[in-house]
Design a protein around this motif. Structure first.
Motif, PDB file in Angstrom:
ATOM      1  N   ASP A  81      37.725 -22.612  -0.975  1.00  0.00           N
ATOM      2  CA  ASP A  81      36.657 -22.148   0.139  1.00  0.00           C
ATOM      3  C   ASP A  81      37.596 -21.075   1.102  1.00  0.00           C
ATOM      4  N   GLN A  82      38.984 -21.499   1.136  1.00  0.00           N
ATOM      5  CA  GLN A  82      39.743 -20.593   1.918  1.00  0.00           C
ATOM      6  C   GLN A  82      40.190 -19.404   1.372  1.00  0.00           C
ATOM      7  N   GLY A  83      39.802 -19.251  -0.102  1.00  0.00           N
ATOM      8  CA  GLY A  83      40.253 -17.995  -0.716  1.00  0.00           C
ATOM      9  C   GLY A  83      41.426 -18.307  -1.239  1.00  0.00           C
ATOM     10  N   ILE A  84      42.109 -19.260  -1.387  1.00  0.00           N
ATOM     11  CA  ILE A  84      43.306 -19.525  -2.092  1.00  0.00           C
ATOM     12  C   ILE A  84      43.274 -19.461  -3.279  1.00  0.00           C
ATOM     13  N   LEU A  85      42.286 -20.144  -4.064  1.00  0.00           N
ATOM     14  CA  LEU A  85      41.997 -20.412  -5.339  1.00  0.00           C
ATOM     15  C   LEU A  85      40.890 -19.635  -5.846  1.00  0.00           C
ATOM     16  N   GLU A 128      40.485 -20.652 -11.320  1.00  0.00           N
ATOM     17  CA  GLU A 128      41.403 -21.465 -11.185  1.00  0.00           C
ATOM     18  C   GLU A 128      40.762 -22.892 -10.551  1.00  0.00           C
ATOM     19  N   PHE A 129      39.946 -22.733  -9.638  1.00  0.00           N
ATOM     20  CA  PHE A 129      39.459 -24.155  -9.333  1.00  0.00           C
ATOM     21  C   PHE A 129      38.867 -24.806 -10.488  1.00  0.00           C
ATOM     22  N   THR A 130      38.002 -24.161 -11.372  1.00  0.00           N
ATOM     23  CA  THR A 130      37.557 -24.727 -12.638  1.00  0.00           C
ATOM     24  C   THR A 130      38.317 -25.562 -13.248  1.00  0.00           C
ATOM     25  N   ALA A 131      39.333 -24.785 -13.850  1.00  0.00           N
ATOM     26  CA  ALA A 131      40.589 -25.042 -14.418  1.00  0.00           C
ATOM     27  C   ALA A 131      41.173 -26.451 -13.938  1.00  0.00           C
ATOM     28  N   SER A 146      40.541 -31.426  -1.810  1.00  0.00           N
ATOM     29  CA  SER A 146      41.553 -30.605  -1.477  1.00  0.00           C
ATOM     30  C   SER A 146      41.468 -29.187  -2.219  1.00  0.00           C
ATOM     31  N   LEU A 147      41.039 -29.051  -3.761  1.00  0.00           N
ATOM     32  CA  LEU A 147      40.628 -28.107  -4.350  1.00  0.00           C
ATOM     33  C   LEU A 147      39.694 -27.235  -3.821  1.00  0.00           C
ATOM     34  N   ALA A 148      38.351 -27.970  -3.434  1.00  0.00           N
ATOM     35  CA  ALA A 148      37.417 -27.071  -3.027  1.00  0.00           C
ATOM     36  C   ALA A 148      37.761 -26.392  -1.614  1.00  0.00           C
ATOM     37  N   GLU A 149      38.522 -27.201  -0.778  1.00  0.00           N
ATOM     38  CA  GLU A 149      39.195 -26.465   0.585  1.00  0.00           C
ATOM     39  C   GLU A 149      39.654 -25.143   0.332  1.00  0.00           C
ATOM     40  N   LEU A 150      40.621 -25.419  -0.743  1.00  0.00           N
ATOM     41  CA  LEU A 150      41.614 -24.376  -1.353  1.00  0.00           C
ATOM     42  C   LEU A 150      40.704 -23.042  -1.944  1.00  0.00           C
TER      43      LEU A 150
END
Length: 104
Positions: A85-89, A93-96, A79-83
């Motif tokens: 990839d969509q540019g939301i994160l 932020e993804f790494t954290a 889910s984080l990866a999708e967010l």
């Protein structure tokens, strides 16, 4: 003197008979109540055992399956990866969030 001897003999016979009868009655009563006493003891022990069994702690719950948390972690990372990839994160932020999920 024969009258005195007869009186003593009669007293001895009466006392001996009374002792014998008393002993016999006592034995019969002991036999009669032995079964009742045994039943009472058994009932009390059964009640005590039941009470003790009821007070025991319930068995521990089964541990959760080990695979379930891993699946949850994998789905969260996806889910984080999708967010991301969509540019939301952002990448930071993804790494954290990834480090938080993995516990590192």
């Amino acid at each position: 003197m024969p009258g005195l001897l007869r009186g003593v003999a009669r007293t001895a016979v009466v006392a001996g008979t009374a002792t014998a009868v008393s002993g016999r009655v006592q034995r019969r009563q002991a036999e009669k109540y032995a079964g009742r006493d045994a039943q009472i003891a058994h009932d009390r022990q059964a009640a005590y055992d039941e009470q003790t069994y009821d007070q025991q702690a319930p068995p521990p719950a089964a541990p959760p399956p080990a695979a379930a948390p891993q699946v949850d972690i994998v789905s969260q990372l996806k889910s984080l990866a999708e967010l991301r990839d969509q540019g939301i994160l952002t990448e930071d932020e993804f790494t954290a969030q990834k480090a938080k999920i993995l516990g590192t």
